[in-house]
Design a protein around this motif. Structure first.
Motif, PDB file in Angstrom:
ATOM      1  N   ASP A 262       0.836  -1.049   0.177  1.00 22.81           N
ATOM      2  CA  ASP A 262      -0.020   0.174  -0.102  1.00 22.81           C
ATOM      3  C   ASP A 262       0.970   1.264   0.013  1.00 22.81           C
ATOM      4  OD1 ASP A 262       0.884  -0.529   2.477  1.00 22.81           O
ATOM      5  OD2 ASP A 262      -0.792   0.216   3.615  1.00 22.81           O
ATOM      6  N   GLU A 263       2.097   1.139  -0.078  1.00 21.07           N
ATOM      7  CA  GLU A 263       3.023   2.407  -0.187  1.00 21.07           C
ATOM      8  C   GLU A 263       4.334   2.096  -0.684  1.00 21.07           C
ATOM      9  OE1 GLU A 263       3.276   3.291   4.266  1.00 21.07           O
ATOM     10  OE2 GLU A 263       4.917   1.909   4.455  1.00 21.07           O
ATOM     11  N   TRP A 264       4.947   3.202  -1.002  1.00 21.68           N
ATOM     12  CA  TRP A 264       6.292   2.949  -1.486  1.00 21.68           C
ATOM     13  C   TRP A 264       7.340   3.782  -0.418  1.00 21.68           C
ATOM     14  CZ3 TRP A 264       6.772   4.412  -7.443  1.00 21.68           C
ATOM     15  CH2 TRP A 264       5.840   3.394  -8.258  1.00 21.68           C
ATOM     16  N   VAL A 265       8.399   3.296  -0.299  1.00 13.73           N
ATOM     17  CA  VAL A 265       9.368   3.834   0.607  1.00 13.73           C
ATOM     18  C   VAL A 265      10.665   4.181   0.074  1.00 13.73           C
ATOM     19  CG1 VAL A 265      10.652   3.828   2.835  1.00 13.73           C
ATOM     20  CG2 VAL A 265       8.429   2.736   2.912  1.00 13.73           C
ATOM     21  N   LEU A 266      11.030   5.343  -0.025  1.00 13.48           N
ATOM     22  CA  LEU A 266      12.270   5.918  -0.683  1.00 13.48           C
ATOM     23  C   LEU A 266      13.299   5.695   0.100  1.00 13.48           C
ATOM     24  CD1 LEU A 266      13.712   7.127  -3.157  1.00 13.48           C
ATOM     25  CD2 LEU A 266      13.084   9.183  -2.214  1.00 13.48           C
ATOM     26  N   LYS A 300       6.644   7.488   1.121  1.00 12.00           N
ATOM     27  CA  LYS A 300       7.369   7.856   2.212  1.00 12.00           C
ATOM     28  C   LYS A 300       8.779   7.934   1.926  1.00 12.00           C
ATOM     29  CE  LYS A 300       4.222   6.193   5.713  1.00 12.00           C
ATOM     30  NZ  LYS A 300       3.789   5.084   6.844  1.00 12.00           N
ATOM     31  N   ALA A 301       9.696   8.463   2.830  1.00 10.51           N
ATOM     32  CA  ALA A 301      11.049   8.609   2.553  1.00 10.51           C
ATOM     33  C   ALA A 301      11.758   8.580   3.784  1.00 10.51           C
ATOM     34  CB  ALA A 301      11.453   9.942   1.760  1.00 10.51           C
ATOM     35  N   GLU A 302      12.881   7.841   3.875  1.00 13.73           N
ATOM     36  CA  GLU A 302      13.729   7.692   4.947  1.00 13.73           C
ATOM     37  C   GLU A 302      14.967   8.530   5.064  1.00 13.73           C
ATOM     38  OE1 GLU A 302      12.896   2.931   5.755  1.00 13.73           O
ATOM     39  OE2 GLU A 302      15.052   3.797   5.227  1.00 13.73           O
ATOM     40  N   PHE A 303      15.225   9.336   5.918  1.00 14.35           N
ATOM     41  CA  PHE A 303      16.350  10.529   5.924  1.00 14.35           C
ATOM     42  C   PHE A 303      16.774  10.251   7.364  1.00 14.35           C
ATOM     43  CE2 PHE A 303      18.001  14.529   7.288  1.00 14.35           C
ATOM     44  CZ  PHE A 303      18.820  14.750   6.264  1.00 14.35           C
ATOM     45  N   ILE A 304      18.445  10.025   7.041  1.00 19.33           N
ATOM     46  CA  ILE A 304      19.235  10.035   8.367  1.00 19.33           C
ATOM     47  C   ILE A 304      20.260  11.147   8.115  1.00 19.33           C
ATOM     48  CG2 ILE A 304      20.981   8.672   9.644  1.00 19.33           C
ATOM     49  CD1 ILE A 304      19.708   6.138   8.373  1.00 19.33           C
ATOM     50  N   PRO A 305      19.882  12.038   9.323  1.00 24.44           N
ATOM     51  CA  PRO A 305      20.940  13.416   9.013  1.00 24.44           C
ATOM     52  C   PRO A 305      22.498  12.727   9.430  1.00 24.44           C
ATOM     53  CG  PRO A 305      19.639  13.289  11.170  1.00 24.44           C
ATOM     54  CD  PRO A 305      19.159  12.455  10.261  1.00 24.44           C
ATOM     55  N   THR A 306      23.227  13.539   8.464  1.00 24.63           N
ATOM     56  CA  THR A 306      24.840  13.436   8.968  1.00 24.63           C
ATOM     57  C   THR A 306      25.286  14.655   8.977  1.00 24.63           C
ATOM     58  OG1 THR A 306      25.377  13.472   6.565  1.00 24.63           O
ATOM     59  CG2 THR A 306      24.823  11.296   7.374  1.00 24.63           C
ATOM     60  N   ASP A 307      26.805  14.921   9.063  1.00 18.60           N
ATOM     61  CA  ASP A 307      27.441  16.256   9.093  1.00 18.60           C
ATOM     62  C   ASP A 307      27.434  16.727   7.644  1.00 18.60           C
ATOM     63  OD1 ASP A 307      29.184  14.419   8.260  1.00 18.60           O
ATOM     64  OD2 ASP A 307      30.901  14.905   9.648  1.00 18.60           O
ATOM     65  N   ARG A 308      26.887  16.359   6.943  1.00 19.43           N
ATOM     66  CA  ARG A 308      27.178  16.751   5.447  1.00 19.43           C
ATOM     67  C   ARG A 308      25.897  16.921   4.551  1.00 19.43           C
ATOM     68  NH1 ARG A 308      32.720  13.864   3.079  1.00 19.43           N
ATOM     69  NH2 ARG A 308      34.159  14.147   4.821  1.00 19.43           N
ATOM     70  N   ASN A 309      24.848  16.234   4.865  1.00 16.79           N
ATOM     71  CA  ASN A 309      23.525  15.907   3.852  1.00 16.79           C
ATOM     72  C   ASN A 309      22.643  16.867   4.247  1.00 16.79           C
ATOM     73  OD1 ASN A 309      22.756  14.768   6.326  1.00 16.79           O
ATOM     74  ND2 ASN A 309      22.200  12.851   5.169  1.00 16.79           N
ATOM     75  N   ARG A 310      22.863  18.025   5.095  1.00 14.23           N
ATOM     76  CA  ARG A 310      21.602  18.982   5.299  1.00 14.23           C
ATOM     77  C   ARG A 310      21.008  19.540   4.148  1.00 14.23           C
ATOM     78  NH1 ARG A 310      18.029  21.139   8.895  1.00 14.23           N
ATOM     79  NH2 ARG A 310      17.583  23.086   8.343  1.00 14.23           N
ATOM     80  N   MET A 311      21.582  19.502   2.798  1.00  8.04           N
ATOM     81  CA  MET A 311      21.042  19.782   1.828  1.00  8.04           C
ATOM     82  C   MET A 311      19.926  18.723   1.263  1.00  8.04           C
ATOM     83  SD  MET A 311      20.772  22.056  -0.859  1.00  8.04           S
ATOM     84  CE  MET A 311      22.072  23.096  -0.543  1.00  8.04           C
ATOM     85  N   MET A 312      20.102  17.414   1.400  1.00  6.36           N
ATOM     86  CA  MET A 312      18.995  16.541   1.035  1.00  6.36           C
ATOM     87  C   MET A 312      17.833  16.860   1.939  1.00  6.36           C
ATOM     88  SD  MET A 312      20.283  15.168  -1.317  1.00  6.36           S
ATOM     89  CE  MET A 312      18.879  13.726  -1.546  1.00  6.36           C
ATOM     90  N   TYR A 313      17.777  17.028   3.059  1.00  5.13           N
ATOM     91  CA  TYR A 313      16.921  17.440   4.180  1.00  5.13           C
ATOM     92  C   TYR A 313      15.911  18.601   3.516  1.00  5.13           C
ATOM     93  CZ  TYR A 313      14.131  18.854   8.312  1.00  5.13           C
ATOM     94  OH  TYR A 313      13.128  19.156   9.157  1.00  5.13           O
ATOM     95  N   ILE A 332      11.217   9.937   9.196  1.00  8.47           N
ATOM     96  CA  ILE A 332      10.341   9.412   8.265  1.00  8.47           C
ATOM     97  C   ILE A 332       9.558  10.508   7.757  1.00  8.47           C
ATOM     98  CG2 ILE A 332       8.528   7.576   7.780  1.00  8.47           C
ATOM     99  CD1 ILE A 332      11.165   6.357   8.498  1.00  8.47           C
ATOM    100  N   PHE A 333       9.523  10.672   6.372  1.00 14.85           N
ATOM    101  CA  PHE A 333       8.783  11.674   5.485  1.00 14.85           C
ATOM    102  C   PHE A 333       7.696  11.238   5.025  1.00 14.85           C
ATOM    103  CE2 PHE A 333      13.130  13.950   5.529  1.00 14.85           C
ATOM    104  CZ  PHE A 333      12.735  15.210   6.196  1.00 14.85           C
ATOM    105  N   GLU A 334       6.664  11.969   4.527  1.00 15.91           N
ATOM    106  CA  GLU A 334       5.610  11.329   3.684  1.00 15.91           C
ATOM    107  C   GLU A 334       5.234  12.620   2.875  1.00 15.91           C
ATOM    108  OE1 GLU A 334       1.327   9.106   3.883  1.00 15.91           O
ATOM    109  OE2 GLU A 334       2.351   9.030   5.745  1.00 15.91           O
ATOM    110  N   ASN A 335       4.717  12.027   1.669  1.00 14.42           N
ATOM    111  CA  ASN A 335       4.359  13.497   0.665  1.00 14.42           C
ATOM    112  C   ASN A 335       2.896  12.850   0.216  1.00 14.42           C
ATOM    113  OD1 ASN A 335       3.803  15.064  -1.782  1.00 14.42           O
ATOM    114  ND2 ASN A 335       5.927  15.443  -1.676  1.00 14.42           N
ATOM    115  N   ASP A 336       1.939  13.818   0.486  1.00 13.20           N
ATOM    116  CA  ASP A 336       0.359  13.546   0.073  1.00 13.20           C
ATOM    117  C   ASP A 336       0.174  13.563  -1.454  1.00 13.20           C
ATOM    118  OD1 ASP A 336       0.483  16.079  -0.786  1.00 13.20           O
ATOM    119  OD2 ASP A 336      -0.532  16.903   1.225  1.00 13.20           O
ATOM    120  N   LEU A 337       1.180  13.934  -2.155  1.00 14.66           N
ATOM    121  CA  LEU A 337       1.084  13.844  -3.737  1.00 14.66           C
ATOM    122  C   LEU A 337       0.034  14.791  -4.280  1.00 14.66           C
ATOM    123  CD1 LEU A 337       1.798   9.992  -4.114  1.00 14.66           C
ATOM    124  CD2 LEU A 337       3.671  11.895  -3.989  1.00 14.66           C
TER     125      LEU A 337
END
Length: 360
Positions: A262-266, A300-313, A332-337
């Motif tokens: 029922d969902e896709w996870v990036l 949905k999308a998974e994001f793990i913050p590091t000391d370098r990837n603020r731009m992806m957030y 865990i992010f979600e987009n209502d599309l």
């Protein structure tokens, strides 16, 4: 790579992206300002050309006269191998830091080779992340694990020329009088997004290992793991390639989507730092959003913050993703599309289910 020994150390997992050369008594025998008839050190041409074929960039940090040094390098037919050479009277650490900034890579991905202990100590003190190599180790440098990438891909072999094309683009952009979007349109970019095929997997692994700034999780994936995911009916492994009027950028983007009932996870979204200003990450994310909506799936999308990837957030937030909850360090992010933006006009998009036949 410590001084006093040229023996290979146990591999630390560190990957050197750029080797910075001193010149006098390192690349050649003698001091150019004292003797114009300097000669190349034995084996140095093989080292330079082999590292170039491996996709390791090379530059120069030398206290010397710029014109004389470049003239001598041209005489030896070696000038083309060095990008952003810093030939001046500044501290070596200052030059190395500038090289990292110009290439847009982490300072910890650089190594520096010099014959003078005092120069290596200065760099080591100011930039402890930089690996320092005694020039006496030239004969064994090609055996060092940090300078031996696991794969030599087509992108590896073309990496220097790609960066040289980037220099031409930057020069064009600096002199361009129109808007940013007009400049991007003038590049006549073509972005191809396709399902990763067997021939893409080595480059896909290389992307996960080399990409840190624009990597949504910081995860790396082995060739074997990527092959399993590529063959899985429950996953989409997408790879992106880019070209423009100046030439090819190569394969510069990767995305991994887990397809649930029922969902896709990036699970992963990454882009080479060389395309940071081209909007490619947003376009690739836009494509996945459209595909999920067409399949009538939540995204949905998974994001793990590091000391370098603020731009992806920031990329996720600008694309309309909302934070739903945290699982440890993972967001865990979600987009209502509901409000997917149109693709930009300044780039031509090609979507393929099969491998691209562009010569990357």
């Amino acid at each position: 790579m410590a001084d006093g020994s040229c023996k290979n150390k146990e591999e630390t997992g560190k990957n050197i992206k750029c080797l910075v050369w001193d010149i006098d008594n390192t690349l050649w025998n003698g001091i150019l300002s004292e003797d114009k008839q300097v000669t190349l050190r034995k084996g140095v041409v093989e080292v330079i050309k082999t590292l170039d074929e491996r996709g390791i960039l090379q530059s120069i940090a030398s206290k010397n006269n710029y014109e004389d040094t470049m003239e001598k390098l041209k005489e030896f037919n070696l000038d083309e191998y060095f990008i952003y050479p810093q030939i001046n009277w500044n501290a070596k650490s200052h030059s190395i830091k500038k090289i990292a900034q110009l290439i847009n890579i982490g300072i910890d991905t650089l190594a520096f080779i010099d014959d003078q202990p005092a120069e290596r100590d200065e760099v080591r003190f100011v930039l402890p992340q930089v690996s320092c190599i005694d020039a006496g180790c030239l004969g064994t440098i090609l055996d060092m694990p940090e300078l031996n990438p696991r794969f030599i891909t087509e992108d590896s072999k073309l990496r220097r020329s790609m960066y040289q094309n980037d220099i031409l683009r930057k020069n064009k952009e600096e002199s361009f009088s129109g808007t940013q979007e007009e400049f991007l349109a003038s590049l006549e970019m073509v972005l191809t997004i396709s399902s990763a095929q067997e021939g893409d997997l080595e480059r896909a692994e290389e992307l996960t290992v080399r990409t840190h700034q624009l990597n949504s999780t910081g995860y790396t994936y082995s060739l074997e793991a990527l092959r399993t995911l590529q063959e899985s009916s429950n996953h989409k492994l997408l790879i992106a390639g880019l070209e423009d009027t100046y030439g090819i950028y190569g394969k510069i983007g990767l995305a991994l989507v887990e397809c649930k009932e029922d969902e896709w996870v990036l699970k992963l979204l990454l882009m080479s730092c060389r395309v940071m200003s081209r909007g490619v990450g947003t376009i690739m994310l836009n494509h996945i959003m459209r595909e999920a909506k067409a399949a009538n799936k939540k995204l949905k999308a998974e994001f793990i913050p590091t000391d370098r990837n603020r731009m992806m957030y920031i990329t996720y937030k600008f694309a309309g993703f909302k934070e739903m909850h945290k699982d440890g360090d993972m967001v865990i992010f979600e987009n209502d599309l509901l409000n997917i933006p149109p693709y930009p006009d300044y780039i031509e998009l090609i979507f393929r289910q099969e491998a691209t036949n562009l010569a990357f």
